[in-house]
Every structure is written in structure tokens, then in C-alpha cells.
Design a protein around this motif. Sequence first.
Motif, PDB file in Angstrom:
ATOM      1  N   ASN A  32      -1.737  -0.140   3.564  1.00 24.66           N
ATOM      2  CA  ASN A  32      -2.633  -0.510   4.659  1.00 24.66           C
ATOM      3  C   ASN A  32      -1.792  -0.712   5.927  1.00 24.66           C
ATOM      4  O   ASN A  32      -1.065   0.182   6.311  1.00 24.66           O
ATOM      5  CB  ASN A  32      -3.460  -1.724   4.262  1.00 24.66           C
ATOM      6  CG  ASN A  32      -4.319  -1.417   3.046  1.00 24.66           C
ATOM      7  OD1 ASN A  32      -5.002  -0.389   2.989  1.00 24.66           O
ATOM      8  ND2 ASN A  32      -4.278  -2.285   2.047  1.00 24.66           N
ATOM      9  N   ASP A  33      -1.856  -1.877   6.538  1.00 26.95           N
ATOM     10  CA  ASP A  33      -1.075  -2.096   7.747  1.00 26.95           C
ATOM     11  C   ASP A  33       0.422  -2.076   7.452  1.00 26.95           C
ATOM     12  O   ASP A  33       0.876  -2.528   6.399  1.00 26.95           O
ATOM     13  CB  ASP A  33      -1.419  -3.448   8.378  1.00 26.95           C
ATOM     14  CG  ASP A  33      -2.762  -3.440   9.069  1.00 26.95           C
ATOM     15  OD1 ASP A  33      -3.123  -4.472   9.667  1.00 26.95           O
ATOM     16  OD2 ASP A  33      -3.460  -2.404   9.001  1.00 26.95           O
ATOM     17  N   ASP A  52      -1.998   0.511  11.837  1.00 29.67           N
ATOM     18  CA  ASP A  52      -2.846   0.678  10.661  1.00 29.67           C
ATOM     19  C   ASP A  52      -2.835   2.135  10.207  1.00 29.67           C
ATOM     20  O   ASP A  52      -2.155   2.986  10.801  1.00 29.67           O
ATOM     21  CB  ASP A  52      -4.258   0.157  10.925  1.00 29.67           C
ATOM     22  CG  ASP A  52      -5.035   0.958  11.952  1.00 29.67           C
ATOM     23  OD1 ASP A  52      -6.081   0.460  12.400  1.00 29.67           O
ATOM     24  OD2 ASP A  52      -4.613   2.076  12.309  1.00 29.67           O
ATOM     25  N   ARG A  53      -3.583   2.426   9.147  1.00 27.64           N
ATOM     26  CA  ARG A  53      -3.569   3.777   8.567  1.00 27.64           C
ATOM     27  C   ARG A  53      -4.108   4.817   9.546  1.00 27.64           C
ATOM     28  O   ARG A  53      -3.757   5.989   9.450  1.00 27.64           O
ATOM     29  CB  ARG A  53      -4.399   3.810   7.283  1.00 27.64           C
ATOM     30  CG  ARG A  53      -3.728   3.173   6.085  1.00 27.64           C
ATOM     31  CD  ARG A  53      -4.519   3.431   4.818  1.00 27.64           C
ATOM     32  NE  ARG A  53      -4.610   4.854   4.517  1.00 27.64           N
ATOM     33  CZ  ARG A  53      -3.665   5.536   3.884  1.00 27.64           C
ATOM     34  NH1 ARG A  53      -2.551   4.943   3.501  1.00 27.64           N
ATOM     35  NH2 ARG A  53      -3.840   6.817   3.633  1.00 27.64           N
TER      36      ARG A  53
END
Length: 121
Positions: A32-33, A52-53
Motif C-alpha cells: 500500500n503506501d 500511494d499505489r
Amino acid sequence: QVQLLESGGGWVKPGGSLRLSCAASGRINRINDMAWYRQAPGKQRELVARIDRAHFSYNSDSVKGRFFIFRDNNKNTVDLQMNRLKPEDTAVYYCKADIEEMAGWQGRDYWGQGTQVTVSS
């Protein structure tokens, strides 16, 4: 079983540039982050930049316009390009990632071991 390995630290003169890299390996279903933190001697660890993604990023005010964060979701890497470095940027820089090891598992934070960045003339 999950490791974050940072590289790219070192010494640079004020006004110079460095690029830090961090690679995640091990049992990874999804990241994720991802973020970079730093900790100067005698100070608390602080967030430098986060991404983030979807590649939306946040930079702290102290580095805005000078530092840029990038990630490669296929390679599980996150880089920090640092330009116009100042002596106050001297710190140990840490990579952090929110990683889901298996599908359906809750993500947890993993940290790298840190890499020293020294800015001085």
C-alpha cells in the motif's frame, strides 16, 4: 520474511543531489503506501514524503520542491530524489512500507535499516 533494503546514502555538498532507493522483498502480496522518513541526531523521526499505489504523493513542507518520491509497483521499489540539499537535510533516512503479506491479511508497517545522508561542505 519481509525486508526493506535501502541504498544510495552518502556525503554531498550543499546544493548537491542524491537519490535513495528502497527495495522490498520476501512474502509480499500487495504494498500500500510507501514512505521515506528521516531522523537527525537529537530529533524525532519525521515524515519526508509518502506515495500511494496510484502514485499520489505528499511531501513535507521542508522538502517541497526539492525532493521527489517515486515508486515502481512491479518492482516493489520506492525512490527518493533529493535535490538542492541543505545541511539541515543531514539525517538517517528510513524507508517504510505498508505491506500485505497474503491476500486478505491486514497490512502492517515494515521499516528499512536506514541510510545516512550527510550534507556539508
